[in-house]
Design a protein around this motif. Structure first.
Motif, short mmCIF file in Angstrom:
data_model
loop_
_atom_site.label_atom_id
_atom_site.label_comp_id
_atom_site.label_asym_id
_atom_site.label_seq_id
_atom_site.Cartn_x
_atom_site.Cartn_y
_atom_site.Cartn_z
N ARG A 150 6.96 13.02 0.05
CA ARG A 150 7.58 11.77 0.49
C ARG A 150 6.56 10.65 0.37
NH1 ARG A 150 9.20 9.29 6.27
NH2 ARG A 150 11.14 8.23 5.70
N LEU A 151 6.87 9.70 -0.49
CA LEU A 151 6.01 8.54 -0.67
C LEU A 151 6.46 7.41 0.25
CD1 LEU A 151 5.73 8.40 -4.57
CD2 LEU A 151 4.40 9.75 -2.95
N SER A 152 5.49 6.64 0.72
CA SER A 152 5.77 5.47 1.52
C SER A 152 5.05 4.27 0.92
CB SER A 152 5.28 5.66 2.97
OG SER A 152 5.90 6.75 3.59
N CYS A 153 5.62 3.10 1.12
CA CYS A 153 4.98 1.87 0.66
C CYS A 153 5.26 0.79 1.68
CB CYS A 153 5.51 1.47 -0.70
SG CYS A 153 4.96 -0.17 -1.24
N GLY A 154 4.21 0.29 2.31
CA GLY A 154 4.36 -0.74 3.31
C GLY A 154 3.76 -2.06 2.84
N ALA A 155 4.41 -3.14 3.24
CA ALA A 155 3.94 -4.48 2.88
C ALA A 155 3.33 -5.15 4.08
CB ALA A 155 5.09 -5.31 2.35
N SER A 156 2.24 -5.83 3.86
CA SER A 156 1.59 -6.61 4.92
C SER A 156 1.30 -8.01 4.41
CB SER A 156 0.29 -5.92 5.36
OG SER A 156 -0.62 -5.85 4.28
N GLY A 157 1.09 -8.92 5.33
CA GLY A 157 0.84 -10.30 4.95
C GLY A 157 2.09 -11.14 5.09
N SER A 158 2.04 -12.31 4.50
CA SER A 158 3.13 -13.28 4.63
C SER A 158 4.22 -13.02 3.60
CB SER A 158 2.58 -14.69 4.50
OG SER A 158 1.62 -14.96 5.50
N LYS B 26 -0.91 -0.61 -5.64
CA LYS B 26 -1.92 -0.14 -6.59
C LYS B 26 -1.66 1.28 -7.05
CE LYS B 26 -5.56 -3.25 -5.04
NZ LYS B 26 -6.95 -3.37 -4.55
N GLY B 27 -0.69 1.95 -6.44
CA GLY B 27 -0.28 3.26 -6.92
C GLY B 27 -0.83 4.42 -6.12
N THR B 28 -0.08 5.52 -6.18
CA THR B 28 -0.51 6.77 -5.56
C THR B 28 -0.22 7.89 -6.56
OG1 THR B 28 -0.33 8.20 -3.60
CG2 THR B 28 1.69 7.15 -4.35
N LEU B 29 -1.16 8.79 -6.72
CA LEU B 29 -1.06 9.83 -7.74
C LEU B 29 -0.27 11.02 -7.22
CD1 LEU B 29 -1.85 11.01 -10.50
CD2 LEU B 29 -3.95 11.84 -9.42
N VAL C 273 0.84 -1.19 0.00
CA VAL C 273 0.00 0.00 0.00
C VAL C 273 0.88 1.24 0.00
CG1 VAL C 273 -1.80 1.30 1.19
CG2 VAL C 273 -1.84 -1.21 1.21
N GLU C 274 0.71 2.06 -1.05
CA GLU C 274 1.45 3.32 -1.14
C GLU C 274 0.65 4.45 -0.50
OE1 GLU C 274 2.13 1.25 -5.25
OE2 GLU C 274 0.45 1.61 -3.89
N SER C 275 1.36 5.45 -0.05
CA SER C 275 0.73 6.67 0.48
C SER C 275 1.68 7.84 0.28
CB SER C 275 0.39 6.51 1.97
OG SER C 275 1.56 6.31 2.73
N GLY C 276 1.12 9.04 0.43
CA GLY C 276 1.96 10.23 0.37
C GLY C 276 1.82 11.04 -0.90
N GLY C 277 1.05 10.56 -1.85
CA GLY C 277 0.87 11.31 -3.09
C GLY C 277 -0.03 12.52 -2.86
#
Length: 115
Positions: free
Chosen positions: A19-27, A107-110, A5-9
């Motif tokens: 500043r964009l961030s991208c965090g991973a969750s799950g296995s 999925k991207g952040t604009l 999941v990206e954020s910061g756009g």
């Protein structure tokens, strides 16, 4: 199931920063390379920056000296600091992580750079 999941756009004026961030969750384990890509309207997706598991970084010529990629392995997160933004940086930004031979995408952040 792994999710990125990206954020910061957002909207920023030319010369500004985001500043964009991208965090991973799950296995997801033993993440190798992490990277950022972008796709501008009407154009193909292009590579922007990458960071290896050991920390070595690389950048596309178009962003070199303006963007900085970093990672926090404890948080399974990759960042993209974008400075001196230009209108041509306008795009949807996607993160990618590679783990055990599998590539995962967000999925991207604009990001819109406009006055």
């Amino acid at each position: 199931q792994v999710q990125l999941v990206e954020s910061g756009g957002g909207l920023v004026q030319p010369g500004g920063s985001l500043r964009l961030s991208c965090g991973a969750s799950g296995s997801i384990f033993r993440i190798g390379a992490m990277g950022w890509f972008r796709q501008a309207p009407g154009k193909e997706r292009e590579w922007v920056a990458g960071i290896a598991s050991g920390g070595s970084r690389s950048y596309a010529d178009s962003v070199k000296g303006r963007f900085a990629i970093s990672r926090d392995n404890a948080k399974n997160t990759v960042y993209l600091q974008m400075n001196n933004l230009r209108p041509e940086d306008t795009a949807v930004y996607y993160c990618k992580m590679s783990s055990e031979g599998i590539d995962y995408w967000g999925k991207g952040t604009l990001v819109t750079v406009s006055s």
